[in-house]
Motif scaffolding. Structure first.
Motif, mmCIF file in Angstrom:
data_model
loop_
_atom_site.group_PDB
_atom_site.id
_atom_site.type_symbol
_atom_site.label_atom_id
_atom_site.label_comp_id
_atom_site.label_asym_id
_atom_site.label_seq_id
_atom_site.Cartn_x
_atom_site.Cartn_y
_atom_site.Cartn_z
ATOM 1 N N GLU A 75 0.831 -1.203 0.000
ATOM 2 C CA GLU A 75 0.000 0.000 0.000
ATOM 3 C C GLU A 75 0.867 1.255 0.000
ATOM 4 O O GLU A 75 0.547 2.238 -0.685
ATOM 5 C CB GLU A 75 -0.919 -0.021 1.224
ATOM 6 N N ALA A 76 1.972 1.227 0.754
ATOM 7 C CA ALA A 76 2.866 2.394 0.796
ATOM 8 C C ALA A 76 3.527 2.629 -0.559
ATOM 9 O O ALA A 76 3.642 3.765 -1.018
ATOM 10 C CB ALA A 76 3.929 2.199 1.878
ATOM 11 N N ASP A 77 3.950 1.537 -1.211
ATOM 12 C CA ASP A 77 4.585 1.666 -2.529
ATOM 13 C C ASP A 77 3.616 2.248 -3.554
ATOM 14 O O ASP A 77 3.985 3.113 -4.365
ATOM 15 C CB ASP A 77 5.082 0.298 -3.007
ATOM 16 N N LEU A 78 2.373 1.756 -3.513
ATOM 17 C CA LEU A 78 1.388 2.264 -4.469
ATOM 18 C C LEU A 78 1.077 3.726 -4.182
ATOM 19 O O LEU A 78 0.958 4.546 -5.107
ATOM 20 C CB LEU A 78 0.103 1.428 -4.410
ATOM 21 N N SER A 79 0.960 4.074 -2.895
ATOM 22 C CA SER A 79 0.685 5.462 -2.527
ATOM 23 C C SER A 79 1.808 6.378 -2.994
ATOM 24 O O SER A 79 1.558 7.469 -3.516
ATOM 25 C CB SER A 79 0.506 5.561 -1.010
ATOM 26 N N GLN A 80 3.067 5.928 -2.810
ATOM 27 C CA GLN A 80 4.212 6.726 -3.263
ATOM 28 C C GLN A 80 4.200 6.881 -4.783
ATOM 29 O O GLN A 80 4.454 7.963 -5.315
ATOM 30 C CB GLN A 80 5.505 6.071 -2.802
ATOM 31 N N LYS A 81 3.884 5.795 -5.490
ATOM 32 C CA LYS A 81 3.823 5.843 -6.957
ATOM 33 C C LYS A 81 2.774 6.853 -7.417
ATOM 34 O O LYS A 81 3.020 7.680 -8.313
ATOM 35 C CB LYS A 81 3.492 4.457 -7.494
ATOM 36 N N HIS A 82 1.601 6.802 -6.789
ATOM 37 C CA HIS A 82 0.529 7.719 -7.175
ATOM 38 C C HIS A 82 0.906 9.174 -6.882
ATOM 39 O O HIS A 82 0.613 10.072 -7.672
ATOM 40 C CB HIS A 82 -0.756 7.349 -6.434
ATOM 41 N N GLU A 83 1.557 9.385 -5.750
ATOM 42 C CA GLU A 83 1.968 10.744 -5.386
ATOM 43 C C GLU A 83 2.989 11.286 -6.385
ATOM 44 O O GLU A 83 2.898 12.447 -6.812
ATOM 45 C CB GLU A 83 2.558 10.735 -3.972
ATOM 46 N N GLU A 84 3.949 10.439 -6.768
ATOM 47 C CA GLU A 84 4.957 10.886 -7.735
ATOM 48 C C GLU A 84 4.326 11.190 -9.087
ATOM 49 O O GLU A 84 4.690 12.170 -9.756
ATOM 50 C CB GLU A 84 6.031 9.801 -7.884
ATOM 51 N N GLU A 85 3.367 10.358 -9.525
ATOM 52 C CA GLU A 85 2.703 10.600 -10.805
ATOM 53 C C GLU A 85 1.885 11.881 -10.772
ATOM 54 O O GLU A 85 1.853 12.639 -11.752
ATOM 55 C CB GLU A 85 1.811 9.402 -11.148
ATOM 56 N N SER A 86 1.213 12.128 -9.642
ATOM 57 C CA SER A 86 0.418 13.362 -9.509
ATOM 58 C C SER A 86 1.325 14.593 -9.527
ATOM 59 O O SER A 86 1.008 15.599 -10.173
ATOM 60 C CB SER A 86 -0.393 13.318 -8.210
#
Length: 299
Positions: free
Chosen positions: A54-65
């Motif tokens: 969940e943390a990895d996905l959250s970080q990925k989404h934040e970087e893409e945003s």
């Protein structure tokens, strides 16, 4: 026109993020279903693995945003300045950004290597655990309890496990007159042993001399039962059946169940005794009604 294009890009990204979150939840549910509920070690590891995913996905989404926002800001500034690229004065800021990205990438690479090494260690430990005595004991207990439509309910391993397991059993009955806290159970047990010393003292001996406890040793024993995290055993269980006027049944993996206080009527308090639980060895757990595996885990 520029504003509409920005909204479309944000909407597409949000849609993609929702899809990826949904896929992750499905994966997590599958992982949960694959791990037995009574396997505490694997459940603990599962919780850590899920948190990492969940943390990895959250970080990925934040970087893409952030990347999308940066792209939009750049295009707006290009439009305002009438140039094709955003100029950075003296090139210093651009060089700093490149250095920062490089350091961030190095950190990500290091973390990825550490995660891979950790996963390898976990896999090796899991293979060993499948053949270990703790795992085998858990399987045997699960099978015995299933025959009574029961399953293990985990109790924390803090020296109070027997009393906490009984506290949990009483709470499940939803009868206020029977409800007691762990501290109350310890206090009542100590008082009962003190007041019935003739029944308990003959079974208490000094481990170094083998002699029956002196009066001072007996008083200290009762004080430890009441005020410390002294581990409870069969003597304390005997006292508790008399305090509660209820029978107690202790389920074991490799031995017949122990029944204490059979002279009392009522539904027995059921405990699970584990010889190989955790690194501390002996441990008591509570039990609860066996749940339907299809409904045991909900996302």
């Amino acid at each position: 026109m520029e504003e509409e294009a920005v909204e479309t890009a944000e909407e597409l990204l949000a849609k993609q993020h929702r899809k990826e979150k949904k896929e992750l939840q499905a994966k997590i549910q599958s992982m949960k279903n694959a791990v037995p509920k009574n396997d505490k070690k694997r459940r603990k590891q599962l919780t850590e693995d899920i948190a990492k995913l969940e943390a990895d996905l959250s970080q990925k989404h934040e970087e893409e945003s952030m990347h999308l926002k940066s792209t939009v800001i750049t295009k707006v500034e290009e439009t305002i300045n009438g140039v094709e690229t955003l100029k950075v004065e003296d090139g210093e800021e651009e060089q700093f950004k490149q250095q920062r990205v490089s350091k961030a990438q190095r950190r990500r690479d290091k973390k990825a290597a550490q995660d891979k090494e950790r996963e390898t260690r976990i896999a090796e430990a899991e293979v060993q655990n499948l053949q270990g005595v703790r795992h085998q004991e858990g399987l045997k207990l699960a099978q015995k309890l299933a025959q009574q439509q029961l399953q293990i309910k985990e109790i924390s391993s803090d020296g109070h496990c027997m009393y906490r397991a009984i506290e949990d059993q009483l709470a499940q009955r939803a009868k206020p007159e029977l409800t007691m806290t762990m501290k109350e159970l310890r206090s009542r047990t100590a008082d009962h042993i003190r007041n019935h010393s003739d029944d308990f003292l003959p079974f208490l001996t000094n481990p170094n001399t083998g002699d029956m406890y002196t009066t001072d040793e007996f008083d200290k024993y009762c004080s430890d039962v009441e005020h410390t995290a002294a581990w409870g055993g069969q003597l304390e269980l005997k006292a508790l059946t008399q305090v509660l006027s209820l029978p107690i049944e202790v389920v074991q993996a490799d031995s017949p169940n122990i029944k204490i206080g059979e002279e009392y009527d009522g539904e027995p308090i059921t405990l699970v005794y584990m010889r190989h639980a955790y690194g501390l060895g002996e441990h008591y757990n509570s039990v609860e009604r066996l749940k339907d595996p299809t409904n045991a885990e909900e996302s």
